[in-house]
Design an enzyme around this catalytic site. Structure first.
Site, PDB file in Angstrom:
ATOM      1  N   LYS A 127     -23.668 -48.009  54.558  1.00 56.15           N
ATOM      2  CA  LYS A 127     -24.979 -48.643  54.685  1.00 56.15           C
ATOM      3  C   LYS A 127     -24.949 -50.083  54.164  1.00 56.15           C
ATOM      4  O   LYS A 127     -23.979 -50.508  53.521  1.00 56.15           O
ATOM      5  CB  LYS A 127     -26.000 -47.794  53.914  1.00 56.15           C
ATOM      6  CG  LYS A 127     -26.254 -46.421  54.556  1.00 56.15           C
ATOM      7  CD  LYS A 127     -27.176 -45.576  53.705  1.00 56.15           C
ATOM      8  CE  LYS A 127     -27.535 -44.262  54.386  1.00 56.15           C
ATOM      9  NZ  LYS A 127     -28.378 -43.403  53.516  1.00 56.15           N
ATOM     10  N   TYR A 168     -33.055 -41.928  62.629  1.00 59.25           N
ATOM     11  CA  TYR A 168     -33.829 -41.312  61.546  1.00 59.25           C
ATOM     12  C   TYR A 168     -35.152 -40.697  62.039  1.00 59.25           C
ATOM     13  O   TYR A 168     -36.078 -40.512  61.240  1.00 59.25           O
ATOM     14  CB  TYR A 168     -34.075 -42.324  60.427  1.00 59.25           C
ATOM     15  CG  TYR A 168     -32.848 -42.564  59.552  1.00 59.25           C
ATOM     16  CD1 TYR A 168     -32.204 -41.505  58.899  1.00 59.25           C
ATOM     17  CD2 TYR A 168     -32.343 -43.852  59.358  1.00 59.25           C
ATOM     18  CE1 TYR A 168     -31.098 -41.717  58.104  1.00 59.25           C
ATOM     19  CE2 TYR A 168     -31.216 -44.066  58.544  1.00 59.25           C
ATOM     20  CZ  TYR A 168     -30.611 -42.995  57.925  1.00 59.25           C
ATOM     21  OH  TYR A 168     -29.508 -43.199  57.124  1.00 59.25           O
ATOM     22  N   PHE A 217     -40.854 -42.142  52.528  1.00 57.64           N
ATOM     23  CA  PHE A 217     -39.791 -43.145  52.406  1.00 57.64           C
ATOM     24  C   PHE A 217     -39.346 -43.720  53.750  1.00 57.64           C
ATOM     25  O   PHE A 217     -38.450 -44.568  53.790  1.00 57.64           O
ATOM     26  CB  PHE A 217     -38.578 -42.544  51.659  1.00 57.64           C
ATOM     27  CG  PHE A 217     -37.967 -41.334  52.343  1.00 57.64           C
ATOM     28  CD1 PHE A 217     -37.015 -41.482  53.348  1.00 57.64           C
ATOM     29  CD2 PHE A 217     -38.340 -40.047  51.979  1.00 57.64           C
ATOM     30  CE1 PHE A 217     -36.453 -40.376  53.981  1.00 57.64           C
ATOM     31  CE2 PHE A 217     -37.776 -38.928  52.608  1.00 57.64           C
ATOM     32  CZ  PHE A 217     -36.830 -39.104  53.609  1.00 57.64           C
ATOM     33  N   ARG A 246     -19.343 -34.762  54.029  1.00 57.74           N
ATOM     34  CA  ARG A 246     -20.565 -34.627  53.206  1.00 57.74           C
ATOM     35  C   ARG A 246     -20.176 -34.435  51.738  1.00 57.74           C
ATOM     36  O   ARG A 246     -20.804 -34.982  50.836  1.00 57.74           O
ATOM     37  CB  ARG A 246     -21.408 -33.434  53.666  1.00 57.74           C
ATOM     38  CG  ARG A 246     -22.036 -33.574  55.030  1.00 57.74           C
ATOM     39  CD  ARG A 246     -23.299 -34.376  55.071  1.00 57.74           C
ATOM     40  NE  ARG A 246     -24.430 -33.815  54.373  1.00 57.74           N
ATOM     41  CZ  ARG A 246     -25.644 -34.357  54.391  1.00 57.74           C
ATOM     42  NH1 ARG A 246     -25.871 -35.488  55.074  1.00 57.74           N
ATOM     43  NH2 ARG A 246     -26.647 -33.827  53.737  1.00 57.74           N
ATOM     44  N   THR A 263     -27.497 -36.460  48.275  1.00 58.66           N
ATOM     45  CA  THR A 263     -28.351 -37.545  48.776  1.00 58.66           C
ATOM     46  C   THR A 263     -28.813 -38.431  47.618  1.00 58.66           C
ATOM     47  O   THR A 263     -28.812 -39.658  47.720  1.00 58.66           O
ATOM     48  CB  THR A 263     -29.572 -36.954  49.520  1.00 58.66           C
ATOM     49  OG1 THR A 263     -29.093 -36.090  50.547  1.00 58.66           O
ATOM     50  CG2 THR A 263     -30.438 -38.043  50.124  1.00 58.66           C
ATOM     51  N   ARG A 318     -21.231 -41.231  46.281  1.00 57.61           N
ATOM     52  CA  ARG A 318     -22.582 -41.602  45.852  1.00 57.61           C
ATOM     53  C   ARG A 318     -22.733 -41.523  44.338  1.00 57.61           C
ATOM     54  O   ARG A 318     -23.401 -42.364  43.740  1.00 57.61           O
ATOM     55  CB  ARG A 318     -23.608 -40.715  46.560  1.00 57.61           C
ATOM     56  CG  ARG A 318     -23.809 -41.125  48.032  1.00 57.61           C
ATOM     57  CD  ARG A 318     -24.531 -40.047  48.797  1.00 57.61           C
ATOM     58  NE  ARG A 318     -25.025 -40.491  50.094  1.00 57.61           N
ATOM     59  CZ  ARG A 318     -25.635 -39.675  50.954  1.00 57.61           C
ATOM     60  NH1 ARG A 318     -25.809 -38.396  50.649  1.00 57.61           N
ATOM     61  NH2 ARG A 318     -26.065 -40.132  52.121  1.00 57.61           N
ATOM     62  N   ASN A 325     -28.069 -45.290  48.593  1.00 55.62           N
ATOM     63  CA  ASN A 325     -27.011 -44.297  48.387  1.00 55.62           C
ATOM     64  C   ASN A 325     -25.762 -44.515  49.248  1.00 55.62           C
ATOM     65  O   ASN A 325     -24.964 -43.609  49.454  1.00 55.62           O
ATOM     66  CB  ASN A 325     -27.577 -42.877  48.536  1.00 55.62           C
ATOM     67  CG  ASN A 325     -28.105 -42.612  49.930  1.00 55.62           C
ATOM     68  OD1 ASN A 325     -28.072 -43.486  50.791  1.00 55.62           O
ATOM     69  ND2 ASN A 325     -28.581 -41.400  50.159  1.00 55.62           N
ATOM     70  N   HIS A 329     -24.010 -42.900  55.148  1.00 52.80           N
ATOM     71  CA  HIS A 329     -24.559 -41.809  55.956  1.00 52.80           C
ATOM     72  C   HIS A 329     -23.402 -40.925  56.397  1.00 52.80           C
ATOM     73  O   HIS A 329     -22.325 -41.420  56.712  1.00 52.80           O
ATOM     74  CB  HIS A 329     -25.268 -42.338  57.212  1.00 52.80           C
ATOM     75  CG  HIS A 329     -25.586 -41.224  58.167  1.00 52.80           C
ATOM     76  ND1 HIS A 329     -26.685 -40.406  57.993  1.00 52.80           N
ATOM     77  CD2 HIS A 329     -24.920 -40.740  59.260  1.00 52.80           C
ATOM     78  CE1 HIS A 329     -26.695 -39.493  58.954  1.00 52.80           C
ATOM     79  NE2 HIS A 329     -25.641 -39.666  59.734  1.00 52.80           N
ATOM     80  N   GLU A 387     -25.199 -37.775  67.079  1.00 57.50           N
ATOM     81  CA  GLU A 387     -25.157 -39.098  66.446  1.00 57.50           C
ATOM     82  C   GLU A 387     -24.005 -39.940  66.993  1.00 57.50           C
ATOM     83  O   GLU A 387     -24.158 -41.143  67.208  1.00 57.50           O
ATOM     84  CB  GLU A 387     -25.039 -38.938  64.924  1.00 57.50           C
ATOM     85  CG  GLU A 387     -26.317 -38.386  64.295  1.00 57.50           C
ATOM     86  CD  GLU A 387     -26.205 -38.093  62.809  1.00 57.50           C
ATOM     87  OE1 GLU A 387     -27.212 -37.645  62.220  1.00 57.50           O
ATOM     88  OE2 GLU A 387     -25.132 -38.309  62.207  1.00 57.50           O
TER      89      GLU A 387
HETATM   90  P1  IDP Z   1     -28.590 -37.593  53.703  1.00 59.73           P
HETATM   91  O1  IDP Z   1     -28.307 -39.051  53.972  1.00 59.73           O
HETATM   92  O2  IDP Z   1     -27.877 -37.098  52.478  1.00 59.73           O
HETATM   93  O3  IDP Z   1     -28.348 -36.717  54.901  1.00 59.73           O
HETATM   94  P2  IDP Z   1     -31.444 -37.266  54.250  1.00 59.73           P
HETATM   95  O4  IDP Z   1     -32.317 -36.285  53.553  1.00 59.73           O
HETATM   96  O5  IDP Z   1     -31.079 -36.992  55.667  1.00 59.73           O
HETATM   97  O6  IDP Z   1     -30.141 -37.476  53.344  1.00 59.73           O
HETATM   98  O7  IDP Z   1     -32.180 -38.673  54.160  1.00 59.73           O
HETATM   99  C1  IDP Z   1     -31.703 -39.766  54.910  1.00 59.73           C
HETATM  100  C2  IDP Z   1     -31.679 -40.989  54.031  1.00 59.73           C
HETATM  101  O8  IDP Z   1     -33.020 -41.334  53.686  1.00 59.73           O
HETATM  102  C3  IDP Z   1     -30.986 -40.807  52.676  1.00 59.73           C
HETATM  103  O9  IDP Z   1     -29.578 -40.961  52.749  1.00 59.73           O
HETATM  104  C4  IDP Z   1     -31.636 -41.902  51.869  1.00 59.73           C
HETATM  105  O10 IDP Z   1     -31.081 -43.180  52.181  1.00 59.73           O
HETATM  106  C5  IDP Z   1     -33.067 -41.882  52.389  1.00 59.73           C
HETATM  107  N1  IDP Z   1     -33.927 -41.038  51.558  1.00 59.73           N
HETATM  108  C6  IDP Z   1     -34.029 -39.691  51.605  1.00 59.73           C
HETATM  109  N2  IDP Z   1     -34.924 -39.238  50.709  1.00 59.73           N
HETATM  110  C7  IDP Z   1     -35.412 -40.344  50.085  1.00 59.73           C
HETATM  111  C8  IDP Z   1     -36.376 -40.554  49.045  1.00 59.73           C
HETATM  112  O11 IDP Z   1     -36.961 -39.619  48.508  1.00 59.73           O
HETATM  113  N3  IDP Z   1     -36.587 -41.851  48.674  1.00 59.73           N
HETATM  114  C9  IDP Z   1     -35.947 -42.906  49.250  1.00 59.73           C
HETATM  115  N4  IDP Z   1     -35.038 -42.757  50.224  1.00 59.73           N
HETATM  116  C10 IDP Z   1     -34.770 -41.495  50.637  1.00 59.73           C
HETATM  117 MG    MG Z   2     -29.331 -36.605  56.707  1.00 59.69          MG
END
Ligand code: IDP
Ligand code: MG
Length: 149
Positions: free
Chosen positions: A9, A49, A57, A85, A91, A102, A112, A115, A126
């Site tokens: 990212k 997304y 968010f 993963r 996350t 991370r 974080n 992706h 994807e």
């Molecule tokens: P992932 O990237 O581990 O699969 P997801 O739940 O799919 O996590 O969320 C996608 C992305 O959205 C996360 O990697 C993060 O950048 C952002 N994100 C998810 N939850 C939050 C939050 O509570 N606050 C801010 N950003 C969030």
């Molecule tokens: Mg995800």
């Protein structure tokens, strides 16, 4: 062989961590089959997304991901989705997975670093969204027999 979409990212790119993240995936034994350094359009961000639309968010996530270039990649290997993963970690970086990208390199859920696809089905979707078929490379890696049983 299973494939997964990964991108470093904008925070990872700005912090000079592309190499560090690629090293971890290479050392794990995963095989790189596609890569491009690119800006993410609003359209691509929204499609990628879409599942998060409406969440609190969402707007900041789209702003984050389109703020600066990303390094997009496709990695292959046995159980590549799960393995990647695992290498990336939770996350939320402070949810504690020592040794993960991370946790080792980040602090906040909204920064974080990476992706990684969360299922084989989503991975293939994807990959189709981010890469044209001709951008993916089928190649023989000389050490494959020492990594894949
Ligand atoms: P992932 O990237 O581990 O699969 P997801 O739940 O799919 O996590 O969320 C996608 C992305 O959205 C996360 O990697 C993060 O950048 C952002 N994100 C998810 N939850 C939050 C939050 O509570 N606050 C801010 N950003 C969030
Ligand atoms: Mg995800």
């Amino acid at each position: 062989m299973e494939r997964t979409l990964v991108f470093v990212k904008p925070d990872g790119v700005q912090r000079g961590l592309i190499g560090e993240i690629i090293v971890r995936l290479e050392k794990r034994g995963l095989k790189l089959v596609g890569a491009k350094f690119m800006a993410v359009s609003d359209e691509l961000a929204a499609e990628h997304y879409a599942i998060h639309e409406g969440k609190p968010f969402y707007d900041s996530l789209i702003a984050y991901i389109t703020s600066s270039p990303v390094m997009a990649m496709v990695w292959a290997g046995p159980k590549a989705v799960e393995a990647v993963r695992q290498t990336m970690g939770a996350t939320n970086p402070t949810n504690g997975e020592p040794g993960s990208v991370r946790q080792d390199l980040g602090l906040e859920i909204g920064r974080n670093l990476t992706h990684a696809s969360d299922s084989v089905e989503n991975g293939e979707k994807e990959i189709a969204l981010w890469f044209k078929p001709e951008e993916l490379v089928e190649w023989e890696r000389a050490i494959d027999a020492w990594i894949f049983e």
